[in-house]
Write a protein that holds these residues in place. Structure first.
Motif, mmCIF file in Angstrom:
data_model
loop_
_atom_site.group_PDB
_atom_site.id
_atom_site.type_symbol
_atom_site.label_atom_id
_atom_site.label_comp_id
_atom_site.label_asym_id
_atom_site.label_seq_id
_atom_site.Cartn_x
_atom_site.Cartn_y
_atom_site.Cartn_z
ATOM 1 N N TYR A 239 0.866 -1.150 -0.115
ATOM 2 C CA TYR A 239 -0.035 0.200 -0.104
ATOM 3 C C TYR A 239 0.746 1.176 -0.039
ATOM 4 O O TYR A 239 0.266 2.334 -0.587
ATOM 5 C CB TYR A 239 -0.994 -0.110 1.091
ATOM 6 C CG TYR A 239 -2.125 -0.960 0.904
ATOM 7 C CD1 TYR A 239 -3.171 -0.727 0.032
ATOM 8 C CD2 TYR A 239 -2.378 -2.020 1.745
ATOM 9 C CE1 TYR A 239 -4.249 -1.609 -0.330
ATOM 10 C CE2 TYR A 239 -3.431 -3.025 1.558
ATOM 11 C CZ TYR A 239 -4.108 -2.651 0.400
ATOM 12 O OH TYR A 239 -5.228 -3.357 0.226
ATOM 13 N N GLY A 240 2.229 1.245 0.421
ATOM 14 C CA GLY A 240 2.895 2.263 0.299
ATOM 15 C C GLY A 240 3.463 2.575 -1.011
ATOM 16 O O GLY A 240 3.187 3.647 -1.421
ATOM 17 N N PHE B 61 1.535 1.807 -3.632
ATOM 18 C CA PHE B 61 0.209 2.216 -4.280
ATOM 19 C C PHE B 61 0.069 3.722 -3.939
ATOM 20 O O PHE B 61 -0.344 4.477 -4.788
ATOM 21 C CB PHE B 61 -1.099 1.377 -3.649
ATOM 22 C CG PHE B 61 -2.441 1.519 -4.179
ATOM 23 C CD1 PHE B 61 -2.926 0.758 -5.041
ATOM 24 C CD2 PHE B 61 -3.162 2.855 -3.876
ATOM 25 C CE1 PHE B 61 -4.125 0.886 -5.804
ATOM 26 C CE2 PHE B 61 -4.204 2.908 -4.835
ATOM 27 C CZ PHE B 61 -5.059 1.975 -5.571
ATOM 28 N N ASP B 62 0.195 4.063 -2.617
ATOM 29 C CA ASP B 62 0.033 5.546 -2.391
ATOM 30 C C ASP B 62 0.792 6.389 -3.050
ATOM 31 O O ASP B 62 0.384 7.697 -3.731
ATOM 32 C CB ASP B 62 0.007 5.929 -0.952
ATOM 33 C CG ASP B 62 -0.918 5.343 -0.109
ATOM 34 O OD1 ASP B 62 -2.041 4.946 -0.678
ATOM 35 O OD2 ASP B 62 -1.062 5.217 1.195
ATOM 36 N N VAL C 135 -0.022 6.480 -7.018
ATOM 37 C CA VAL C 135 -1.054 7.475 -7.316
ATOM 38 C C VAL C 135 -1.097 8.888 -7.045
ATOM 39 O O VAL C 135 -1.749 9.741 -7.643
ATOM 40 C CB VAL C 135 -2.519 6.773 -6.576
ATOM 41 C CG1 VAL C 135 -2.480 7.271 -5.020
ATOM 42 C CG2 VAL C 135 -3.752 7.178 -7.287
ATOM 43 N N ALA C 136 0.101 9.258 -6.238
ATOM 44 C CA ALA C 136 0.318 10.515 -5.916
ATOM 45 C C ALA C 136 1.001 11.233 -6.951
ATOM 46 O O ALA C 136 1.151 12.556 -6.920
ATOM 47 C CB ALA C 136 1.066 10.718 -4.645
ATOM 48 N N ASP D 132 -0.538 15.125 -6.293
ATOM 49 C CA ASP D 132 -0.289 15.777 -4.985
ATOM 50 C C ASP D 132 0.595 16.919 -5.130
ATOM 51 O O ASP D 132 0.189 18.093 -4.288
ATOM 52 C CB ASP D 132 0.516 14.659 -4.000
ATOM 53 C CG ASP D 132 -0.400 13.818 -3.598
ATOM 54 O OD1 ASP D 132 -1.446 13.448 -4.179
ATOM 55 O OD2 ASP D 132 -0.399 12.952 -2.587
ATOM 56 N N SER E 169 -3.576 11.913 -11.726
ATOM 57 C CA SER E 169 -2.660 10.823 -11.410
ATOM 58 C C SER E 169 -2.000 10.345 -12.586
ATOM 59 O O SER E 169 -2.845 10.061 -13.542
ATOM 60 C CB SER E 169 -3.342 9.960 -10.586
ATOM 61 O OG SER E 169 -3.667 10.259 -9.413
#
Length: 340
Positions: free
Chosen positions: A23-24, A26-27, A30-31, A35, A47
């Motif tokens: 999930y790290g 993944f985040d 997608v950033a 961001d 994204s």
């Protein structure tokens, strides 16, 4: 938000996957593109990467640590990705993986054959090795698994000291070492798939410090562990208590009751190291502990672990560890003090 034109990156999930890395990644993916615009201009950008969690059958499952993973697609249903990331696996060093991941390995090989980039984070590189794609290639994995990987796949050139390795035709096999070096891997992929500027944006947003020193400060911790030859094991126990003596190898020879030549040959066969290299490993590990826990001068540290010549100690430490004793203390003593 994610757009249809975003580059797809598949993240392969298996029951041994650790959720933090999955999930790290993944985040962070997608950033990319989203961001920086949000922080600088008050509105999220599009994204530029579309991460997709993929598993064998697409069904949710709990990892070995108890975290719930909900895949987005099965192997069969996953659209052709530009890149595939393999997070780390919670397995015992040297565990036999043959037969456990056949569907995943077939999928990785098929995707790579169509031009997909494959990236293994930490022990995820073990799956890459199982595909056979690393034969004759440079590779790395977590420092505690490098020896096992080299034994199981002698056709692979394993670099225990490197935090990031790019191999294969077109540089389409990428591996990161242990721990949080998955962040280096993810940033490298962003730079490769999107651009260096966007990778730098993410490094600033997430306050990422590249692992310049690699894994070498840790890689000797598991060096030459062996228990199969009881006589050699006894000499290892002896030298662990006497490594700071003037002639530790001579003491090991006496402990073994062999001729010096026979002992050195048998020790090398059992451990893969010469007796003196093993002594250096023990001395340097003890030196690290002293550097982390005290303000003793470098000369005093050298003498305490058995080196009469501080200059030789400094050169050996820098060559073996990848940092000078002073650099090592500056980098790791603060962390030890914080954790105490």
């Amino acid at each position: 938000m994610t757009t249809h034109s975003a580059t797809q990156v598949a993240i392969l999930a298996v029951p041994e996957t650790t959720a933090s890395t999955l999930y790290g990644m993944f985040d962070l993916f997608v950033a990319a593109g989203r961001d920086w615009e949000l922080l600088m201009h008050g509105r999220p950008g599009a994204s530029l990467l579309r991460p997709l969690i993929v598993s064998r059958d697409g069904r949710g499952f709990r990892t070995g640590n108890g975290a719930w993973i909900q895949p987005d697609a099965s192997l069969a249903d996953c659209p052709a990705p530009t890149a595939i990331c393999i997070p780390d696996l919670l397995v015992v060093p040297g565990a036999a993986l043959e037969g456990h991941y056949d569907p995943e390995l077939a999928w990785l090989l098929a995707c790579h054959g169509r031009g997909t980039l494959l990236a293994g984070a930490c022990t995820g590189s073990l799956l890459l090795a199982e595909t056979g794609l690393l034969a004759g290639q440079d590779a790395t994995t977590h420092w505690a698994y490098c020896d096992a990987l080299a034994r199981q796949h002698p056709e692979v050139c394993v670099h225990a000291h490197r935090a990031l390795v790019v191999s294969g035709e077109g540089g389409r096999l990428i591996m990161a070492g242990g721990g949080t070096t998955w962040i280096d891997l993810a940033l490298f992929l962003v730079a490769r798939l999107v651009g260096v500027d966007e990778a730098m944006h993410l490094a600033r947003i997430f306050l990422i410090d590249w692992h310049h020193e690699g894994q070498q400060p840790y890689a000797t911790l598991t060096a030459a562990r062996q228990v199969e030859d009881a006589l050699i094991s006894d000499t290892q126990v002896w030298v662990a208590q006497h490594y700071d003596t003037h002639s530790p190898v001579a003491g090991m020879v006496r402990c073994a009751g062999l001729t010096e030549r026979s002992f050195k040959r048998r020790f090398k066969a059992a451990t893969g190291m010469t007796p003196m290299d093993y002594v250096h490993t023990l001395r340097l590990e003890e030196a690290k502990q002293i550097l982390e826990s005290s303000d003793a001068p470098i000369e005093a540290v050298a003498e305490e672990v058995g080196y009469a010549d501080p200059s030789f100690f400094r050169r050996l430490f820098a060559r073996r560890v990848g940092l000078t004793p002073r650099q090592y203390r500056r980098r790791f003593r603060g962390l030890r003090l914080t954790l105490q």
